[in-house]
Design a protein around this motif. Structure first.
Motif, PDB file in Angstrom:
ATOM      1  N   SER A   1       0.630  -5.978  -1.527  1.00  0.00           N
ATOM      2  CA  SER A   1      -0.126  -5.409  -2.606  1.00  0.00           C
ATOM      3  C   SER A   1       0.343  -4.724  -3.777  1.00  0.00           C
ATOM      4  CB  SER A   1      -1.132  -4.434  -1.848  1.00  0.00           C
ATOM      5  OG  SER A   1       0.009  -3.299  -1.169  1.00  0.00           O
ATOM      6  N   ASN A   2       1.741  -4.337  -3.916  1.00  0.00           N
ATOM      7  CA  ASN A   2       2.208  -3.752  -4.885  1.00  0.00           C
ATOM      8  C   ASN A   2       2.126  -4.413  -6.185  1.00  0.00           C
ATOM      9  OD1 ASN A   2       3.507  -1.504  -5.909  1.00  0.00           O
ATOM     10  ND2 ASN A   2       5.545  -2.462  -5.956  1.00  0.00           N
ATOM     11  N   GLY A   3       1.492  -3.699  -7.260  1.00  0.00           N
ATOM     12  CA  GLY A   3       1.640  -4.348  -8.454  1.00  0.00           C
ATOM     13  C   GLY A   3       0.204  -5.451  -8.655  1.00  0.00           C
ATOM     14  N   ARG A   4      -0.438  -5.279  -7.622  1.00  0.00           N
ATOM     15  CA  ARG A   4      -1.571  -6.444  -7.708  1.00  0.00           C
ATOM     16  C   ARG A   4      -2.985  -5.494  -7.417  1.00  0.00           C
ATOM     17  NH1 ARG A   4       1.916  -9.749  -3.866  1.00  0.00           N
ATOM     18  NH2 ARG A   4       2.722 -11.142  -5.296  1.00  0.00           N
ATOM     19  N   THR A   5      -4.033  -6.316  -7.746  1.00  0.00           N
ATOM     20  CA  THR A   5      -5.482  -5.655  -7.470  1.00  0.00           C
ATOM     21  C   THR A   5      -5.901  -6.502  -6.298  1.00  0.00           C
ATOM     22  OG1 THR A   5      -5.875  -5.286  -9.936  1.00  0.00           O
ATOM     23  CG2 THR A   5      -7.746  -5.419  -8.447  1.00  0.00           C
ATOM     24  N   LEU A   6      -6.503  -5.800  -5.150  1.00  0.00           N
ATOM     25  CA  LEU A   6      -6.909  -6.601  -3.996  1.00  0.00           C
ATOM     26  C   LEU A   6      -8.406  -6.127  -4.252  1.00  0.00           C
ATOM     27  CD1 LEU A   6      -4.752  -4.728  -1.213  1.00  0.00           C
ATOM     28  CD2 LEU A   6      -4.145  -6.677  -2.555  1.00  0.00           C
ATOM     29  N   ASP A   7      -9.049  -7.410  -3.945  1.00  0.00           N
ATOM     30  CA  ASP A   7     -10.751  -7.641  -3.758  1.00  0.00           C
ATOM     31  C   ASP A   7     -11.272  -7.896  -2.592  1.00  0.00           C
ATOM     32  OD1 ASP A   7     -10.833  -7.388  -6.727  1.00  0.00           O
ATOM     33  OD2 ASP A   7     -10.943  -9.693  -7.143  1.00  0.00           O
ATOM     34  N   TYR A   8     -12.030  -6.995  -2.086  1.00  0.00           N
ATOM     35  CA  TYR A   8     -12.586  -7.155  -0.962  1.00  0.00           C
ATOM     36  C   TYR A   8     -14.020  -7.405  -0.726  1.00  0.00           C
ATOM     37  CZ  TYR A   8      -8.773  -3.497   0.346  1.00  0.00           C
ATOM     38  OH  TYR A   8      -7.642  -2.754   0.584  1.00  0.00           O
ATOM     39  N   ARG A   9     -14.145  -8.609  -0.040  1.00  0.00           N
ATOM     40  CA  ARG A   9     -15.477  -9.235   0.006  1.00  0.00           C
ATOM     41  C   ARG A   9     -15.890  -9.329   1.550  1.00  0.00           C
ATOM     42  NH1 ARG A   9     -13.945 -10.843  -4.545  1.00  0.00           N
ATOM     43  NH2 ARG A   9     -14.582 -12.220  -5.811  1.00  0.00           N
ATOM     44  N   ILE A  10     -17.320  -9.326   1.749  1.00  0.00           N
ATOM     45  CA  ILE A  10     -17.961  -9.165   2.908  1.00  0.00           C
ATOM     46  C   ILE A  10     -18.882 -10.156   2.896  1.00  0.00           C
ATOM     47  CG2 ILE A  10     -19.092  -8.183   4.773  1.00  0.00           C
ATOM     48  CD1 ILE A  10     -17.440  -5.569   4.109  1.00  0.00           C
ATOM     49  N   ASP A  11     -19.071 -11.432   3.758  1.00  0.00           N
ATOM     50  CA  ASP A  11     -19.887 -12.441   3.669  1.00  0.00           C
ATOM     51  C   ASP A  11     -20.075 -13.117   2.088  1.00  0.00           C
ATOM     52  OD1 ASP A  11     -20.557 -12.313   6.327  1.00  0.00           O
ATOM     53  OD2 ASP A  11     -22.240 -10.830   5.820  1.00  0.00           O
ATOM     54  N   GLY A  12     -18.794 -13.002   1.291  1.00  0.00           N
ATOM     55  CA  GLY A  12     -18.700 -13.529   0.122  1.00  0.00           C
ATOM     56  C   GLY A  12     -19.038 -12.600  -0.910  1.00  0.00           C
ATOM     57  N   GLN A  13     -19.541 -11.579  -0.740  1.00  0.00           N
ATOM     58  CA  GLN A  13     -20.192 -10.708  -1.934  1.00  0.00           C
ATOM     59  C   GLN A  13     -18.799  -9.543  -2.114  1.00  0.00           C
ATOM     60  OE1 GLN A  13     -23.017 -10.649  -3.353  1.00  0.00           O
ATOM     61  NE2 GLN A  13     -23.494 -12.388  -2.220  1.00  0.00           N
ATOM     62  N   LEU A  14     -18.464  -9.474  -3.324  1.00  0.00           N
ATOM     63  CA  LEU A  14     -17.517  -8.519  -3.520  1.00  0.00           C
ATOM     64  C   LEU A  14     -18.068  -7.067  -3.369  1.00  0.00           C
ATOM     65  CD1 LEU A  14     -14.855  -7.615  -5.135  1.00  0.00           C
ATOM     66  CD2 LEU A  14     -16.335  -7.518  -7.119  1.00  0.00           C
ATOM     67  N   TRP A  15     -17.399  -6.509  -2.275  1.00  0.00           N
ATOM     68  CA  TRP A  15     -17.708  -5.130  -1.947  1.00  0.00           C
ATOM     69  C   TRP A  15     -16.857  -3.943  -2.627  1.00  0.00           C
ATOM     70  CZ3 TRP A  15     -14.793  -1.654   1.594  1.00  0.00           C
ATOM     71  CH2 TRP A  15     -15.566  -0.498   1.858  1.00  0.00           C
ATOM     72  N   GLY A  16     -15.653  -4.046  -2.956  1.00  0.00           N
ATOM     73  CA  GLY A  16     -14.938  -3.213  -4.110  1.00  0.00           C
ATOM     74  C   GLY A  16     -13.485  -3.951  -4.171  1.00  0.00           C
ATOM     75  N   SER A  17     -12.911  -3.126  -5.140  1.00  0.00           N
ATOM     76  CA  SER A  17     -11.583  -3.534  -5.367  1.00  0.00           C
ATOM     77  C   SER A  17     -10.545  -2.539  -5.552  1.00  0.00           C
ATOM     78  CB  SER A  17     -11.532  -4.128  -6.857  1.00  0.00           C
ATOM     79  OG  SER A  17     -12.374  -5.285  -6.838  1.00  0.00           O
ATOM     80  N   GLU A  18      -9.320  -2.701  -5.442  1.00  0.00           N
ATOM     81  CA  GLU A  18      -8.397  -1.563  -5.442  1.00  0.00           C
ATOM     82  C   GLU A  18      -7.271  -2.032  -5.860  1.00  0.00           C
ATOM     83  OE1 GLU A  18      -7.539   2.174  -2.901  1.00  0.00           O
ATOM     84  OE2 GLU A  18      -7.411   0.362  -1.355  1.00  0.00           O
ATOM     85  N   GLN A  19      -6.623  -1.365  -7.247  1.00  0.00           N
ATOM     86  CA  GLN A  19      -5.275  -1.791  -7.772  1.00  0.00           C
ATOM     87  C   GLN A  19      -4.208  -0.921  -7.103  1.00  0.00           C
ATOM     88  OE1 GLN A  19      -5.755  -1.419 -11.958  1.00  0.00           O
ATOM     89  NE2 GLN A  19      -3.694  -1.937 -12.456  1.00  0.00           N
ATOM     90  N   HIS A  20      -2.958  -1.248  -6.758  1.00  0.00           N
ATOM     91  CA  HIS A  20      -2.034  -0.933  -6.142  1.00  0.00           C
ATOM     92  C   HIS A  20      -0.864  -0.628  -7.216  1.00  0.00           C
ATOM     93  CE1 HIS A  20      -3.167  -0.945  -1.974  1.00  0.00           C
ATOM     94  NE2 HIS A  20      -4.267  -1.577  -2.605  1.00  0.00           N
ATOM     95  N   PHE A  21      -0.187   0.422  -7.212  1.00  0.00           N
ATOM     96  CA  PHE A  21       0.759   0.552  -8.237  1.00  0.00           C
ATOM     97  C   PHE A  21       1.951   1.082  -7.318  1.00  0.00           C
ATOM     98  CE2 PHE A  21      -3.040   1.757 -10.043  1.00  0.00           C
ATOM     99  CZ  PHE A  21      -2.854   1.337 -11.294  1.00  0.00           C
ATOM    100  N   PRO A  22       3.351   1.405  -7.899  1.00  0.00           N
ATOM    101  CA  PRO A  22       4.416   1.617  -7.185  1.00  0.00           C
ATOM    102  C   PRO A  22       4.305   3.106  -6.860  1.00  0.00           C
ATOM    103  CG  PRO A  22       5.330   0.893  -9.423  1.00  0.00           C
ATOM    104  CD  PRO A  22       3.559   1.014  -9.469  1.00  0.00           C
ATOM    105  N   ASP A  23       5.018   3.551  -5.906  1.00  0.00           N
ATOM    106  CA  ASP A  23       4.864   4.760  -4.919  1.00  0.00           C
ATOM    107  C   ASP A  23       3.549   4.871  -4.169  1.00  0.00           C
ATOM    108  OD1 ASP A  23       7.244   5.564  -5.772  1.00  0.00           O
ATOM    109  OD2 ASP A  23       6.578   6.346  -7.658  1.00  0.00           O
ATOM    110  N   ARG A  24       3.101   3.759  -3.793  1.00  0.00           N
ATOM    111  CA  ARG A  24       1.791   3.693  -2.764  1.00  0.00           C
ATOM    112  C   ARG A  24       0.467   4.541  -3.767  1.00  0.00           C
ATOM    113  NH1 ARG A  24       4.812   4.851   2.865  1.00  0.00           N
ATOM    114  NH2 ARG A  24       5.909   2.794   2.779  1.00  0.00           N
ATOM    115  N   ARG A  25       0.600   4.291  -4.945  1.00  0.00           N
ATOM    116  CA  ARG A  25      -0.676   5.200  -5.821  1.00  0.00           C
ATOM    117  C   ARG A  25      -1.665   3.859  -5.699  1.00  0.00           C
ATOM    118  NH1 ARG A  25       0.142   5.872 -10.800  1.00  0.00           N
ATOM    119  NH2 ARG A  25       2.211   4.543 -10.857  1.00  0.00           N
ATOM    120  N   THR A  26      -3.089   4.297  -5.806  1.00  0.00           N
ATOM    121  CA  THR A  26      -4.017   3.236  -5.972  1.00  0.00           C
ATOM    122  C   THR A  26      -4.914   3.675  -6.991  1.00  0.00           C
ATOM    123  OG1 THR A  26      -5.421   4.045  -4.024  1.00  0.00           O
ATOM    124  CG2 THR A  26      -3.713   2.516  -3.552  1.00  0.00           C
TER     125      THR A  26
END
Length: 129
Positions: free
Chosen positions: A30-55
């Motif tokens: 996950s580090n340095g990336r944005t994670l997209d969360y989908r449920i049944d194909g629908q975007l539910w939310g996104s979370e960008q990950h940074f160094p030191d486990r910041r989001t």
């Protein structure tokens, strides 16, 4: 934000046959990336990950919220500046796919998590890296 109350209202799938990600694997993935969360194909939310486990997290159509994650046992727990927490999740690999569900709740729906290299679009001061 990965809020359990919202995800519990959505449909799910089983993850019993998949391989659980360790916190170390999750951090590397996950580090340095944005994670997209989908449920049944629908975007539910996104979370960008940074160094030191910041989001930086945003529900679909919602405002961005800063936070951080940490391992707790084999789970990944998130804590955000604006709300109660933690919100703990289990992440699983299913071939090339990654799935997530609320930790300790085998009846909760499963989200498919995909990687993006695009940052979140967060309007307003003091948001982002």
């Amino acid at each position: 934000m990965l809020r359990p109350a919202l995800i519990l209202a959505l449909s799910g799938a089983t993850v019993e046959a998949q391989t659980r990600m360790t916190p170390e694997e999750f951090e590397s993935w996950s580090n340095g990336r944005t994670l997209d969360y989908r449920i049944d194909g629908q975007l539910w939310g996104s979370e960008q990950h940074f160094p030191d486990r910041r989001t930086l997290d945003a529900d679909a159509g919602g405002a961005c919220v800063a936070g951080q994650w940490y391992p707790q046992g084999g789970d990944i727990c998130f804590h955000y500046e604006t709300g109660p927490g933690p919100h703990c999740w289990s992440f699983w690999r299913d071939g090339d796919r990654v799935l997530a569900r609320i930790a300790g709740n085998p009846d909760s729906p499963v989200a498919e998590v995909t990687i993006s290299h695009q940052p979140l679009a967060c309007p307003g001061p003091d948001l982002g890296s």
